[in-house]
Design an enzyme around this catalytic site. Structure first.
Site, mmCIF file in Angstrom:
data_model
loop_
_atom_site.group_PDB
_atom_site.id
_atom_site.type_symbol
_atom_site.label_atom_id
_atom_site.label_comp_id
_atom_site.label_asym_id
_atom_site.label_seq_id
_atom_site.Cartn_x
_atom_site.Cartn_y
_atom_site.Cartn_z
ATOM 1 N N ASP A 212 64.511 11.776 63.905
ATOM 2 C CA ASP A 212 65.917 12.195 63.996
ATOM 3 C C ASP A 212 66.107 13.433 63.119
ATOM 4 O O ASP A 212 65.146 13.967 62.564
ATOM 5 C CB ASP A 212 66.856 11.044 63.589
ATOM 6 C CG ASP A 212 66.849 10.818 62.089
ATOM 7 O OD1 ASP A 212 65.929 11.318 61.400
ATOM 8 O OD2 ASP A 212 67.770 10.156 61.588
ATOM 9 N N LYS B 173 63.616 8.945 71.263
ATOM 10 C CA LYS B 173 64.016 8.573 69.899
ATOM 11 C C LYS B 173 64.627 7.168 69.884
ATOM 12 O O LYS B 173 64.256 6.320 69.077
ATOM 13 C CB LYS B 173 65.024 9.600 69.352
ATOM 14 C CG LYS B 173 65.454 9.324 67.933
ATOM 15 C CD LYS B 173 66.058 10.550 67.301
ATOM 16 C CE LYS B 173 67.406 10.923 67.882
ATOM 17 N NZ LYS B 173 68.500 10.047 67.441
#
Ligand code: SF4
Length: 221
Positions: A146, A128
């Site tokens: 997210d 991420k």
């Protein structure tokens, strides 16, 4: 399909959804403050399980003085902790930031690498974080899933998946090419300010007509 399961959003609706996001916010930006690729990397590492506002408060003074891996190493772990002690998990994050600064200095001429593979070798940098850095700093069309993007994607039917990676793959397939560069920020901002976790604000949502969420909310009287 379970009776209340969200149906996948058709491709035409996805196109319209992103046209609407673009018309409302043509140049979406990260809400994390940074000065250069290194400070963005640090800010993203600090933002794990913390709010952007909290990170910005802590980094304001830090980034005035420290804006390169070399300066970070000179500051040291104990010095860094003094700046970031208001952020959750600051001990582990300080350790990772010092370790990644050492690798950047030793192996990358003090530069932030441009490949996901190299970025993910850095301590504290997962898929991420790497995706956010590649998108924000290097303009790559990556989609970092997210908590907001995961929720919005599943709730609306845009990209249905049981975990962030499954959602990322769906988004890769389903988001039209021309919107991929900014999709990450549009979806985060949408999740943060309108399609909120506890109670989405469907009554003023610009993409309500495209969304397949079966339990849309109404404004309280
Ligand atoms: S209509 Fe509601 S659930 Fe759907 S995207 Fe908008 S805020 Fe989220």
């Amino acid at each position: 399909m379970k009776p209340n399961a969200v149906k996948p959003m058709p491709q035409a609706a996805i196109l319209r959804m992103f046209e609407i996001f673009e018309s409302k916010n043509p140049h979406p930006k990260t809400e994390l403050d940074y000065k250069n690729p290194f400070t963005l990397l640090v800010a993203v590492v600090l933002s794990a399980q913390a709010t952007d506002t909290g990170v910005n408060k802590a980094t304001k003074k830090l980034f005035e003085k420290i804006d390169s891996p070399e300066k970070m190493l000179a500051l040291g772990e104990a010095g860094l902790k003094q700046y970031i002690k208001t952020i959750g998990l600051f001990n582990a994050k300080a350790k990772n930031i010092i370790a990644l600064s050492k690798i950047l200095t030793d192996d990358f001429d003090g530069q932030v690498p441009q490949s996901r593979e190299d970025l993910q070798k850095l301590p504290g940098v997962g898929r991420k974080t790497a995706n956010v850095v590649l998108n924000v700093v290097y303009g790559q069309p990556t989609l970092a899933v997210d908590t907001h993007i995961f929720r919005v994607s599943n709730r609306t039917g845009l990209a249905i998946g049981k975990n962030p990676l499954a959602v990322e793959w769906q988004l890769e397939k389903r988001v039209p090419e021309k919107f991929k560069r900014h999709a990450h920020h549009w979806l985060i901002l949408h999740g943060r300010y309108i399609c909120k976790a506890r109670r989405p604000e469907c009554w003023h949502c610009p993409v309500a007509a495209q969304c397949h969420y079966p339990a849309k909310t109404e404004k309280a009287a």
